[in-house]
Design an enzyme around this catalytic site. Sequence first.
Site, mmCIF file in Angstrom:
data_model
loop_
_atom_site.group_PDB
_atom_site.id
_atom_site.type_symbol
_atom_site.label_atom_id
_atom_site.label_comp_id
_atom_site.label_asym_id
_atom_site.label_seq_id
_atom_site.Cartn_x
_atom_site.Cartn_y
_atom_site.Cartn_z
ATOM 1 N N GLY A 119 4.796 -7.052 -0.144
ATOM 2 C CA GLY A 119 4.028 -5.827 -0.381
ATOM 3 C C GLY A 119 2.719 -5.753 0.379
ATOM 4 N N SER A 120 1.771 -5.081 -0.248
ATOM 5 C CA SER A 120 0.498 -4.714 0.374
ATOM 6 C C SER A 120 -0.308 -5.922 0.854
ATOM 7 C CB SER A 120 -0.320 -3.946 -0.657
ATOM 8 O OG SER A 120 -1.674 -3.963 -0.357
ATOM 9 N N SER A 121 -1.165 -5.660 1.833
ATOM 10 C CA SER A 121 -2.078 -6.710 2.318
ATOM 11 C C SER A 121 -3.191 -6.967 1.311
ATOM 12 C CB SER A 121 -2.657 -6.329 3.676
ATOM 13 O OG SER A 121 -3.334 -5.091 3.615
ATOM 14 N N GLY A 122 -3.187 -6.226 0.211
ATOM 15 C CA GLY A 122 -4.147 -6.487 -0.869
ATOM 16 C C GLY A 122 -3.669 -7.574 -1.831
ATOM 17 N N TRP A 123 -2.664 -8.381 -1.434
ATOM 18 C CA TRP A 123 -2.116 -9.436 -2.299
ATOM 19 C C TRP A 123 -3.195 -10.422 -2.739
ATOM 20 C CZ3 TRP A 123 -0.637 -14.241 -3.972
ATOM 21 C CH2 TRP A 123 0.571 -14.346 -4.680
#
Lengths: 428, 136
Positions: free
Chosen positions: B62-66
Site C-alpha cells: 500500500g501507501s508510502s505512508g506505511w
Amino acid sequence: MELTRNELAMLDGQKGLAIQKAMELLVKYGEALGAERLVDTSNVAGVPGQSSPFLHNYYKDYPGGKDVIFSHFDLDSDVVVDVPNTLVSSCHLQGGVDQAHPELFGVSAETAELYQNSENYAADHGIKILKTCTPYLAGNVPVRGEHCAWMESSAVIYCNAVLGAYTNTEGRESTSAAMITGKIPDWGLHKTENRYGSHRIDVEVSVKNVMDWGMLGYFSGKIVQEKIPVLNGNYSMPDLLCHKHFGAAAASSGGVEMYHVVGATPEAETLEMAFGPKKPVEIIKYGETERRQTYEDLNARARDPQVDYIMLGCPHYSLEQIRDVCRLLEGKKISVNCNLWIFTSRFVKQISDQKGYSEIIRQAGGVILTDSCSAIGQAIPEGTKVVALDSAKQTHYLPAIMGIEAWFGSMEDCIDAALTGRWNGKAP
Amino acid sequence: MIKLTGRKVVGGVIEGEALVTSQTISGWGGVNPMKGIITETRHELCGQSFKDKILICRGAKGSSGWSVAFHLARLAGVAPKGLIFNEMTTKIALGAVVMRIPAMTGFDQDPLVVIKTGDWVRLNADEGYVEIITKA
C-alpha cells in the site's frame, strides 16, 4: 554497510548533529534492508516536518521549538537538532488540507494554522512547496538514471517507469533524512538488475484512453502484486495522462513500483530489453473477459445511480484534463444535488486561473482545490452517499475510507453524472 | 522446542504472543494507528489489535505512508512488540526501524506456517533466531 569516508564523517558527527542523526537513521534503515551501501540522491520528494493535531499535542511539552517535529518524528532522533537547509533538490508532496478552503476539509482555523506553520517551516529550509502527488506536472522532472528518493506510490511508479529515474517507495523519515544528507540506501530499484520485468501481460483488447489504461493498471497490479509487469500487444502509445492513471492504479491494487510498456517506456524499446536476462515467470492475457471483470470489480460497491459527489483529480489533474472538463461544462450548470471537486497542484491551478478554466468551473457550480484530495484529506461534501470517480486508485481507497458507494468510469461519464445527478456510465 | 533461524532486521530480544497472517498489511489507510487495530475491510485480521503482539505477516503493502502509520502507533503506545515477515520491502524495513522493535526476516522455515496465532514466541534478532516457547 560499507560507507565512504565522507559518509563516515557524517555519521561521526563531523558535519553536525542533524546530519549525524539523519545518517544514523539511514544506516539503520539500510541495514534493515540488507543494503550494502548508500547512493547519492539529487532529487527528494516527501512530507518534511508536516504537523498534525496528534503530533502537535504529542510534542507540545518537548523543548526545541520549531525543530521538534522534524527532529523527533522525521529523523526519529531522541534529541532535538538544529535542522539545516536541504542539501539537495527537495520538494513537499501533498498534504491533508487545501489551506484556502479549510472549511471544505472540516478543519478548524487552529488546525489550518498548524498546517500553515509546518509548511512555512519546510519552505524556510529550502523545500519547494509543490503540495502535489504529481511533482512531475509541477516542475520536478527527474532525468533518466537519476537516483531519487520519492514518497507517494503513484509518483514513484511514474518516476521509475516513465522517466527512467531510479527510486524505491520511500517513507517520510527516509526522505527527510535524504533531504539534508543527499543519501539513500542503494537497494531495490536503484540497481539495474532489479528493474527488469517479471510478468508478461499480453494486451488483446484495444487500450487507448485514460480510462482504458486505468483499468489495465488496476488489473496488472492485482495480478503481479509488487512485481514488474511488461505490457505487450494491442495498445496505442500511452501519453502522460494514460501513464499517470495506469501507474496510480497498479500501485494501489498491487504494490507495483516499476513497469514496462514495450515500445513506449525508456527501458523497454523491445520485449527482450524489458526482461533483460530474465524470463517471464508468468504470461497473462488481458482480453475482453479480463477487462469486463476489472470494470465490474471497480464498480462492485456501487448500487445507487443517484450520485451526489463527483471527485476528479486522482492523481492531481493536469492542465489538459481541466481544459477537457471545461469543454464539457462551459455554459452549463451541474445538478443541484451534486458537488464537483477537482483536485490539482497549486502550479496547475495558477495556470487554470490565468486561462479562465477555474472561472468556467466555478460558474458551472464546481470548485478547483489544491494540496490534497478526498482520500488523503478524508474530506467529502457533507451528506455524500455516492461518489463518481475517473480514478481506479481513488475508487480503491475512498469507499473504504469514507464508507460511501463509488462509481468508476471515464471523465466524460463523471461530468455527465455531475450535470444530470445520475450515473449513466457503461462498461467499455 | 521449535526454532527458526533467520536474519536480523532490527536488533533486540523480545518475548510475546504471536499474531499471524499470511497476508500483507497496509499501513496508511489499512490500520488505525491510534488504536493499534487493522481496519482494512478485506483483511483476514480486520478488527484485530496488534498492540504488544509479535506481529507475523507476509510483508507490507500500500501507501508510502506505511512507516508513518506504524511510527504513530509507537507514539500512541499501541505498536507491536516484535515483527517477523517474509518479504522485504522499503516500507516494512523503515517501519520496523521507526517502531524500534526487534524484527527479523529470511528464515530457514516459513514462519507463517510454523507459528500460529496465540503461540508464545521468543524473538532474538541479535542472535538471529525465533523460538516457539509454548504452542497455543
